[in-house]
Write an enzyme that holds these catalytic residues in place. Structure first.
Site, short mmCIF file in Angstrom:
data_model
loop_
_atom_site.label_atom_id
_atom_site.label_comp_id
_atom_site.label_asym_id
_atom_site.label_seq_id
_atom_site.Cartn_x
_atom_site.Cartn_y
_atom_site.Cartn_z
N GLU A 1 0.82 -1.21 0.00
CA GLU A 1 0.00 0.00 0.00
C GLU A 1 0.85 1.27 0.00
O GLU A 1 0.38 2.34 0.38
CB GLU A 1 -0.93 0.01 1.22
CG GLU A 1 -1.96 -1.09 1.25
CD GLU A 1 -3.05 -0.92 0.20
OE1 GLU A 1 -2.98 0.04 -0.60
OE2 GLU A 1 -3.97 -1.75 0.17
N HIS B 1 -2.56 2.49 8.14
CA HIS B 1 -3.64 1.74 7.48
C HIS B 1 -3.90 0.50 8.31
O HIS B 1 -2.97 -0.26 8.61
CB HIS B 1 -3.23 1.36 6.06
CG HIS B 1 -4.15 0.34 5.44
ND1 HIS B 1 -5.52 0.47 5.44
CD2 HIS B 1 -3.88 -0.83 4.81
CE1 HIS B 1 -6.05 -0.57 4.84
NE2 HIS B 1 -5.08 -1.38 4.45
N HIS C 1 -7.03 -2.67 9.67
CA HIS C 1 -8.24 -3.43 9.41
C HIS C 1 -9.02 -3.60 10.71
O HIS C 1 -9.48 -4.68 11.04
CB HIS C 1 -7.89 -4.79 8.79
CG HIS C 1 -7.22 -4.70 7.47
ND1 HIS C 1 -6.57 -5.76 6.88
CD2 HIS C 1 -7.09 -3.67 6.60
CE1 HIS C 1 -6.07 -5.39 5.72
NE2 HIS C 1 -6.36 -4.12 5.53
N HIS D 1 -12.61 -2.81 2.61
CA HIS D 1 -11.19 -3.03 2.92
C HIS D 1 -10.86 -2.68 4.36
O HIS D 1 -10.73 -3.57 5.19
CB HIS D 1 -10.33 -2.22 1.93
CG HIS D 1 -8.87 -2.53 2.01
ND1 HIS D 1 -7.98 -2.16 1.02
CD2 HIS D 1 -8.13 -3.13 2.95
CE1 HIS D 1 -6.77 -2.55 1.34
NE2 HIS D 1 -6.83 -3.14 2.52
#
Length: 216
Positions: free
Chosen positions: A78, A97, A99, A160
């Site tokens: 990413e 980033h 999850h 995502h």
């Protein structure tokens, strides 16, 4: 506006990456962390390496267009997303980033996380919007995420996860945690009939304060 930079970027990135795993905001090798150094270069976590065993020697240094300057491993898949944030927003020095599970539920449903907590508005700028779906690791994903971050500290990536920005990786981590807590509260409030939206004046005043603090 001065360009943000972190004095010890490798230590900062590693500490936040390991906190992400310890706080349950990522699983396995998912997610990624980066920091802008005072020299303008970017340090980012490598691809597919467990956070528990990661060291500062595993991190990768790149320039703002992605040319590798140091490090033996491949940078995060990413990377384009991180670099797009730094190019767009000189005031930030950290990108996370993740999850995070509750926030990812909203991302999977492609629904914004509502601005239902006043402290969340102050930390995030308002509700957490959803960037239109694009394949992971692509320039399109980076472009769509950045378009939602000019007045917000975080954005959901459709189907995502979450991207959070801050003056350094530690602040981006706290933004991530705030997003996750707000998502959890909103989901719980939905069982009670739905979260009540804050007054428009509160949203406007706290959102303006967030933007002022971000640019200071």
């Amino acid at each position: 506006m001065a360009v943000a930079g972190v004095a010890d970027p490798t230590t900062a990135v590693l500490a936040v990456a390991q906190q992400l795993a310890a706080r349950g905001l990522v699983d396995g090798t998912s997610g990624n962390v980066s920091a802008r150094a005072t020299d303008g270069t970017i340090w980012v976590t490598p691809s597919s390496l467990p956070y528990e065993t990661m060291t500062t020697a595993d991190l990768v240094q790149v320039d703002l267009v992605g040319n590798r300057l140091a490090g033996e491993r491949s940078p995060s898949s990413e990377l384009a997303l991180h670099l797009a944030c730094y190019r767009a927003f000189p005031e930030i020095g950290g990108v996370v980033h993740s999850h995070a599970p509750h926030a990812s539920m909203f991302a999977a449903a492609r629904r914004p996380i509502p601005a239902c907590l006043d402290e969340a508005v102050l930390a995030l700028g308002g509700d957490v919007p959803v960037a239109e779906y694009a394949l992971s690791g692509t320039p399109a994903l980076a472009e769509r995420a950045v378009a939602q971050l000019s007045g917000r500290a975080a954005v959901l990536l459709a189907n995502h996860g979450v991207v959070a920005i801050g003056r350094d990786p530690a602040q981006a981590l706290e933004v991530t945690a705030t997003v996750e807590r707000t998502a959890w509260v909103a989901l719980g409030a939905a069982m009670l009939g739905g979260p009540a939206r804050l007054p428009a004046r509160t949203l406007a005043d706290f959102g303006a304060l967030y933007r002022a603090l971000r640019s200071s």
